[in-house]
Design a protein around this motif. Structure first.
Motif, PDB file in Angstrom:
ATOM      1  N   SER A 218     -13.628  11.359  37.769  1.00  0.00           N
ATOM      2  CA  SER A 218     -14.908  10.979  37.183  1.00  0.00           C
ATOM      3  C   SER A 218     -15.899  12.137  37.277  1.00  0.00           C
TER       4      SER A 218
ATOM      5  N   LEU B 117     -15.690   1.206  32.750  1.00  0.00           N
ATOM      6  CA  LEU B 117     -15.521   2.658  32.819  1.00  0.00           C
ATOM      7  C   LEU B 117     -16.224   3.268  31.610  1.00  0.00           C
TER       8      LEU B 117
ATOM      9  N   ASP C 226     -17.315   5.125  36.698  1.00  0.00           N
ATOM     10  CA  ASP C 226     -16.650   3.826  36.667  1.00  0.00           C
ATOM     11  C   ASP C 226     -17.253   2.912  37.723  1.00  0.00           C
TER      12      ASP C 226
ATOM     13  N   ILE D 245      -6.212   2.250  33.500  1.00  0.00           N
ATOM     14  CA  ILE D 245      -7.372   1.655  34.168  1.00  0.00           C
ATOM     15  C   ILE D 245      -7.061   0.190  34.422  1.00  0.00           C
TER      16      ILE D 245
END
Length: 581
Positions: free
Chosen positions: A13, A396, A29, A39
């Protein structure tokens, strides 16, 4: 039509962008887990404690003692008795205690139909100054209200673990046992009624702490995994329990292994081994070829480095995969690991409860909801835990994607593993400036056209994936996201003109993208040279239709580069710089 697709999110991320393409990174996220690129919604285990009894208990087992279809709990107290607790309404909220025997000295308990009459009997290991025996307790009327004690055998100094299983394949429960001061593992073969036992040894040269049964090599008979002080081993059954071959899974000095459990941890169809030791972390060994001849070891994440004294495994969140629960002596805790996506590679960890000296753990469906719940005992009492699952939603947010040119937007589409009771939705937003993105769109329930969602002058796009579920039985997983578009002519250039756009971003530390326009179909060759004139890459050399096309260059070393595009009578050169990350 061009398409940009994202299929993995395990690059990490914090990458806001703009980027092209998305590759494996994203921006941020909330309450989701990344595993094998996909995910999935995080499951948070917030357990509710249910006390069965106080006092100190050495060992427990879950079984339907009274034959009413729900699971009861049985336990032994070294100082006082053998007892079982009736799960009165099948929900695990009300328990009635029953005494099997009021005598001290019992160290371990197991259950099974010893006499073949269709009800559950009990087995215990027993020690005192005069007797060291293994017993079984006949459930005389099948309701657990009356019990008859039978001796299986003895002559083992301080019996420890007792375990029942049909090792010779005749349909009857046999019994094996260990002892603290014995370098051997004893086996008693049942005549089918529990009245006569034939004694032999699984190993007459090596003792063990804990023993269980499982078909390790996949040949249809039960083998015997065991923990020794410094060894995790399994004994291969020749098929009739008359001879055994000892296999060492792993060993090391000071492990002090306390517990072993057999389960398919990575969902590949064969039996793996989970272990706990006072001198090392909780972990598991993958049965790599399914025959027990090759093993690959892995430790659980967020796990204490020492102190594990008990463990059990089961599907404790209803997702169809094997989770692990373990007890720690110096922390006095029971802790749980959720197996994300069933691979055994990624685990979500939480503390279940405080419990002084958690000697023994098991898993069973104690409240009738179809999911395994953990139960445990120690010097802090006898109890079980029911899960409360939160949260029920997570999301996300992608990196901002730059389209190099002016796009006519096509479709937003995605693929996901979705079951009844859960969903995957999307929101998108666009902008002509990546530092000033627009508002999030309405929630998009299904793949759809972006023509009415984004503005005509939007050249940047960002999505938000929203994962939801309404219960704890299934977990949604997102597998792929795609955005399609058609590039209009570059920068107001006439459609009958050749043109090469400026490189973007320039300079860059990770990629360079460009677009070019050709008014006629033909072969396009794109070449990249360093400042010395050396050819370093040929990103394109192929036939292209008339229109706008994109070029992406990655993995170039820091330096100054020239890029040359040629098609028919036209050629044009650009310049860009790659810097250190």
């Amino acid at each position: 039509m061009q398409t940009v697709t994202q299929t993995r999110w395990d690059g990490g991320s914090g990458v806001l962008g703009p980027v092209f393409p998305w590759e494996r990174s994203y921006w941020e996220d909330t309450l989701v887990t990344i595993s094998s690129g996909d995910i999935s919604l995080t499951t948070s285990f917030d357990p509710l404690r249910h006390s069965i009894h106080g006092g100190s208990w050495e060992s427990l087992v879950a079984a339907d003692v009274d034959g009413d279809g729900d699971i009861d709990i049985c336990a032994v107290d070294l100082d006082s008795s053998v007892r079982w607790w009736e799960n009165t309404d099948g929900t695990g909220t009300t328990w009635i205690q029953h005494t099997v025997a009021s005598e001290s000295g019992h160290t371990w308990i197991d259950s099974g139909d010893i006499d073949g009459d269709g009800d559950i009997d009990l087995m215990t290991a027993y020690m005192d100054l005069e007797n060291n025996d293994y017993y079984w307790w006949e459930n005389t009327d099948g309701s657990g209200s009356a019990w008859t004690k039978h001796t299986i055998g003895g002559d083992m100094v301080e019996p420890g673990c007792i375990h029942g299983a049909d090792l010779d394949g005749d349909g009857f429960i046999d019994v094996m046992g260990t002892a603290a001061y014995e370098n051997r593992i004893v086996l008693f073969i049942n005549d089918g009624t529990g009245s006569s036992w034939t004694r032999s040894y699984i190993d007459s040269d090596n003792g063990a702490d804990m023993i269980i049964s499982a078909d390790i090599d996949g040949d249809g008979d039960l083998d015997v995994p065991a923990t020794e002080y410094e060894n995790l081993v399994w004994y291969e059954n020749n098929g009739s329990a008359t001879s055994w071959t000892r296999h060492v899974v792993s060993n090391a000095s000071g492990w002090n292994l306390e517990a072993v459990y057999a389960a398919d941890v990575n969902s590949d169809g064969d039996i793996d081994l989970v272990y706990a030791g006072l001198g090392r972390k909780v972990g598991w060994y993958e049965n790599t070829d399914g025959t027990g001849t090759s093993w690959s070891g892995r430790e659980l994440s967020n796990c204490h480095s020492t102190g594990a004294m008990s463990l059990a495994a089961g599907d404790m969140n209803g997702d169809g995969t094997t989770d692990i629960v373990a007890g720690f002596d110096w922390k006095y805790t029971v802790e749980w690991w959720s197996n994300q996506n069933g691979t055994g590679q990624v685990w979500t960890h939480c503390v279940v409860d405080d419990l002084d000296m958690p000697y023994s753990l098991c898993t069973a469906d104690l409240n009738g909801d179809g999911i395994d719940e953990p139960a445990g005992c120690g010097s802090g009492g006898l109890r079980w835990w029911s899960p409360e699952w939160e949260p029920l939603a997570g999301n996300l947010v992608s990196s901002i994607l730059k389209i190099d040119g002016e796009p006519d937007w096509g479709m937003l589409s995605w693929s996901a593993d979705i079951h009844t009771g859960n969903s995957v939705f999307f929101q998108v937003r666009g902008g002509s400036d990546s530092t000033s993105m627009g508002e999030w769109s309405d929630t998009l329930m299904l793949p759809c056209s972006l023509l009415t969602v984004l503005a005509d002058d939007d050249t940047f796009i960002q999505y938000k994936a929203i994962l939801q579920r309404v219960d704890d039985t299934t977990i949604p997983a997102l597998e792929e996201v795609s955005v399609s578009y058609i590039l209009r002519a570059i920068g107001g250039m006439p459609e009958d003109a050749y043109h090469l756009s400026d490189p973007y971003p320039n300079p860059s530390s990770y990629y360079i993208s460009m677009s070019f326009q050709i008014p006629l179909p033909g072969n396009v060759e794109v070449t990249v040279f360093d400042v010395t004139g050396r050819l370093v890459a040929t990103p394109m050399d192929m036939e292209q239709e008339a229109g706008v096309h994109g070029i992406l260059m990655e993995d170039l070393k820091p330096g100054v580069y020239l890029i040359r595009v040629e098609s028919g009578p036209w050629s044009e050169t650009g310049r860009f710089v790659v810097v250190e990350q």
